[in-house]
Design a protein around this motif. Sequence first.
Motif, PDB file in Angstrom:
ATOM      1  N   MET A 183     -22.294  -4.586  -5.902  1.00 43.44           N
ATOM      2  CA  MET A 183     -22.072  -4.968  -4.513  1.00 43.44           C
ATOM      3  C   MET A 183     -22.751  -3.953  -3.620  1.00 43.44           C
ATOM      4  SD  MET A 183     -18.466  -5.772  -2.590  1.00 43.44           S
ATOM      5  CE  MET A 183     -18.000  -4.219  -1.879  1.00 43.44           C
ATOM      6  N   ASN A 184     -23.079  -4.361  -2.425  1.00 43.14           N
ATOM      7  CA  ASN A 184     -23.477  -3.417  -1.410  1.00 43.14           C
ATOM      8  C   ASN A 184     -22.654  -3.701  -0.163  1.00 43.14           C
ATOM      9  OD1 ASN A 184     -24.997  -5.829  -1.105  1.00 43.14           O
ATOM     10  ND2 ASN A 184     -26.345  -4.811   0.319  1.00 43.14           N
ATOM     11  N   MET A 185     -22.378  -2.656   0.588  1.00 42.96           N
ATOM     12  CA  MET A 185     -21.539  -2.788   1.755  1.00 42.96           C
ATOM     13  C   MET A 185     -22.169  -2.006   2.894  1.00 42.96           C
ATOM     14  SD  MET A 185     -17.597  -1.523   2.273  1.00 42.96           S
ATOM     15  CE  MET A 185     -17.247  -1.952   0.609  1.00 42.96           C
ATOM     16  N   TYR A 186     -22.196  -2.629   4.069  1.00 41.70           N
ATOM     17  CA  TYR A 186     -22.712  -1.949   5.250  1.00 41.70           C
ATOM     18  C   TYR A 186     -21.534  -1.473   6.081  1.00 41.70           C
ATOM     19  CZ  TYR A 186     -27.167  -3.817   3.891  1.00 41.70           C
ATOM     20  OH  TYR A 186     -28.299  -4.105   3.190  1.00 41.70           O
ATOM     21  N   LEU A 187     -21.658  -0.258   6.610  1.00 43.70           N
ATOM     22  CA  LEU A 187     -20.613   0.329   7.421  1.00 43.70           C
ATOM     23  C   LEU A 187     -21.210   0.872   8.701  1.00 43.70           C
ATOM     24  CD1 LEU A 187     -20.151   1.378   4.247  1.00 43.70           C
ATOM     25  CD2 LEU A 187     -18.071   2.190   5.281  1.00 43.70           C
ATOM     26  N   ASP A 188     -20.491   0.734   9.779  1.00 45.02           N
ATOM     27  CA  ASP A 188     -20.831   1.405  11.020  1.00 45.02           C
ATOM     28  C   ASP A 188     -19.787   2.495  11.203  1.00 45.02           C
ATOM     29  OD1 ASP A 188     -23.036  -0.202  11.702  1.00 45.02           O
ATOM     30  OD2 ASP A 188     -21.716  -1.744  12.496  1.00 45.02           O
ATOM     31  N   ALA A 189     -20.237   3.739  11.200  1.00 48.57           N
ATOM     32  CA  ALA A 189     -19.327   4.870  11.294  1.00 48.57           C
ATOM     33  C   ALA A 189     -19.971   5.956  12.152  1.00 48.57           C
ATOM     34  CB  ALA A 189     -19.002   5.409   9.909  1.00 48.57           C
ATOM     35  N   GLY A 190     -19.135   6.855  12.621  1.00 47.06           N
ATOM     36  CA  GLY A 190     -19.624   7.925  13.484  1.00 47.06           C
ATOM     37  C   GLY A 190     -20.417   8.987  12.759  1.00 47.06           C
ATOM     38  N   SER A 191     -20.152   9.156  11.460  1.00 42.87           N
ATOM     39  CA  SER A 191     -20.842  10.216  10.735  1.00 42.87           C
ATOM     40  C   SER A 191     -20.857   9.913   9.242  1.00 42.87           C
ATOM     41  CB  SER A 191     -20.144  11.555  10.963  1.00 42.87           C
ATOM     42  OG  SER A 191     -18.890  11.571  10.301  1.00 42.87           O
ATOM     43  N   ALA A 192     -21.722  10.629   8.544  1.00 43.30           N
ATOM     44  CA  ALA A 192     -21.781  10.502   7.089  1.00 43.30           C
ATOM     45  C   ALA A 192     -20.470  10.977   6.465  1.00 43.30           C
ATOM     46  CB  ALA A 192     -22.961  11.295   6.542  1.00 43.30           C
ATOM     47  N   GLU A 216     -23.145   4.809  -4.326  1.00 45.24           N
ATOM     48  CA  GLU A 216     -24.315   5.496  -3.774  1.00 45.24           C
ATOM     49  C   GLU A 216     -24.276   5.286  -2.268  1.00 45.24           C
ATOM     50  OE1 GLU A 216     -29.128   4.816  -3.878  1.00 45.24           O
ATOM     51  OE2 GLU A 216     -27.947   4.211  -5.617  1.00 45.24           O
ATOM     52  N   LEU A 217     -24.264   6.350  -1.499  1.00 48.95           N
ATOM     53  CA  LEU A 217     -24.199   6.266  -0.046  1.00 48.95           C
ATOM     54  C   LEU A 217     -25.573   6.518   0.543  1.00 48.95           C
ATOM     55  CD1 LEU A 217     -21.319   6.891  -1.097  1.00 48.95           C
ATOM     56  CD2 LEU A 217     -20.907   8.005   1.072  1.00 48.95           C
ATOM     57  N   ARG A 218     -25.954   5.667   1.470  1.00 48.63           N
ATOM     58  CA  ARG A 218     -27.257   5.828   2.125  1.00 48.63           C
ATOM     59  C   ARG A 218     -27.102   5.634   3.626  1.00 48.63           C
ATOM     60  NH1 ARG A 218     -31.977   2.843  -1.302  1.00 48.63           N
ATOM     61  NH2 ARG A 218     -31.400   3.645  -3.357  1.00 48.63           N
ATOM     62  N   ALA A 219     -27.839   6.427   4.369  1.00 49.93           N
ATOM     63  CA  ALA A 219     -27.918   6.242   5.811  1.00 49.93           C
ATOM     64  C   ALA A 219     -29.033   5.244   6.093  1.00 49.93           C
ATOM     65  CB  ALA A 219     -28.214   7.563   6.510  1.00 49.93           C
ATOM     66  N   ARG A 220     -28.861   4.461   7.111  1.00 48.79           N
ATOM     67  CA  ARG A 220     -29.920   3.536   7.514  1.00 48.79           C
ATOM     68  C   ARG A 220     -31.087   4.347   8.052  1.00 48.79           C
ATOM     69  NH1 ARG A 220     -29.322  -1.340  11.861  1.00 48.79           N
ATOM     70  NH2 ARG A 220     -31.352  -2.276  11.470  1.00 48.79           N
ATOM     71  N   ALA A 221     -32.252   4.010   7.591  1.00 51.75           N
ATOM     72  CA  ALA A 221     -33.452   4.719   8.054  1.00 51.75           C
ATOM     73  C   ALA A 221     -33.667   4.418   9.533  1.00 51.75           C
ATOM     74  CB  ALA A 221     -34.665   4.284   7.246  1.00 51.75           C
ATOM     75  N   PRO A 222     -34.134   5.399  10.280  1.00 55.44           N
ATOM     76  CA  PRO A 222     -34.392   5.148  11.698  1.00 55.44           C
ATOM     77  C   PRO A 222     -35.497   4.117  11.864  1.00 55.44           C
ATOM     78  CG  PRO A 222     -35.182   7.326  11.062  1.00 55.44           C
ATOM     79  CD  PRO A 222     -34.475   6.743   9.870  1.00 55.44           C
ATOM     80  N   ALA A 223     -35.405   3.373  12.930  1.00 58.20           N
ATOM     81  CA  ALA A 223     -36.427   2.363  13.220  1.00 58.20           C
ATOM     82  C   ALA A 223     -37.744   3.059  13.510  1.00 58.20           C
ATOM     83  CB  ALA A 223     -36.000   1.508  14.405  1.00 58.20           C
ATOM     84  N   THR A 224     -38.800   2.464  13.030  1.00 56.85           N
ATOM     85  CA  THR A 224     -40.132   3.005  13.306  1.00 56.85           C
ATOM     86  C   THR A 224     -40.990   1.858  13.793  1.00 56.85           C
ATOM     87  OG1 THR A 224     -40.896   2.575  11.053  1.00 56.85           O
ATOM     88  CG2 THR A 224     -39.965   4.758  11.507  1.00 56.85           C
ATOM     89  N   SER A 225     -41.986   2.213  14.531  1.00 57.91           N
ATOM     90  CA  SER A 225     -42.936   1.185  14.940  1.00 57.91           C
ATOM     91  C   SER A 225     -44.240   1.451  14.222  1.00 57.91           C
ATOM     92  CB  SER A 225     -43.139   1.199  16.452  1.00 57.91           C
ATOM     93  OG  SER A 225     -43.652   2.447  16.849  1.00 57.91           O
ATOM     94  N   VAL A 226     -44.777   0.421  13.656  1.00 57.57           N
ATOM     95  CA  VAL A 226     -46.015   0.530  12.916  1.00 57.57           C
ATOM     96  C   VAL A 226     -47.080  -0.260  13.655  1.00 57.57           C
ATOM     97  CG1 VAL A 226     -47.157   0.031  10.738  1.00 57.57           C
ATOM     98  CG2 VAL A 226     -44.772   0.737  10.753  1.00 57.57           C
ATOM     99  N   THR A 227     -48.184   0.372  13.897  1.00 59.50           N
ATOM    100  CA  THR A 227     -49.314  -0.336  14.516  1.00 59.50           C
ATOM    101  C   THR A 227     -50.465  -0.360  13.527  1.00 59.50           C
ATOM    102  OG1 THR A 227     -50.104   1.680  15.533  1.00 59.50           O
ATOM    103  CG2 THR A 227     -48.644   0.291  16.855  1.00 59.50           C
ATOM    104  N   VAL A 228     -51.159  -1.451  13.518  1.00 65.28           N
ATOM    105  CA  VAL A 228     -52.298  -1.617  12.617  1.00 65.28           C
ATOM    106  C   VAL A 228     -53.529  -1.820  13.477  1.00 65.28           C
ATOM    107  CG1 VAL A 228     -53.283  -3.005  10.773  1.00 65.28           C
ATOM    108  CG2 VAL A 228     -50.807  -2.635  10.877  1.00 65.28           C
ATOM    109  N   ASP A 229     -54.534  -0.986  13.230  1.00 63.89           N
ATOM    110  CA  ASP A 229     -55.792  -1.154  13.952  1.00 63.89           C
ATOM    111  C   ASP A 229     -56.608  -2.211  13.245  1.00 63.89           C
ATOM    112  OD1 ASP A 229     -55.149   0.854  15.748  1.00 63.89           O
ATOM    113  OD2 ASP A 229     -55.994   2.423  14.457  1.00 63.89           O
ATOM    114  N   ALA A 230     -57.154  -3.130  14.001  1.00 64.50           N
ATOM    115  CA  ALA A 230     -57.949  -4.214  13.414  1.00 64.50           C
ATOM    116  C   ALA A 230     -59.334  -3.757  13.066  1.00 64.50           C
ATOM    117  CB  ALA A 230     -58.023  -5.398  14.366  1.00 64.50           C
TER     118      ALA A 230
END
Length: 115
Positions: A72-81, A101-115
Amino acid sequence: MNRYMIIFRTTRDLTPEEVARRSAEMIQQRIAAARKSGVAIDPRPPGRTIATVGVTDHDAAAPVPVDPSLAMNMYLDAGSADEVLEQAWAYPSLHYGTTLELRARAPATSVTVDA
């Protein structure tokens, strides 16, 4: 609040005695206690495996074995690890051969691709 994930992995099959002791009610009580403490929980067992894909060489894709230990996997919203760790230690699954196994959600990143 921060988003975290707990991954439940089984390490062995349950004994018949453990199956009899372990109940859905016990799990529901654990989830209710976590929510009461202010931790938002979204528990969901993994769905049916749709496909597994991996690359074994540069030109061919091949099936990848499914990890049978993923329970199973479970998502939690909490104030701290620390809050998530406290919740993890309270799960009855630990007494039934499950590792968490506890994991923090990775911070959002923006990816740009040059054409």
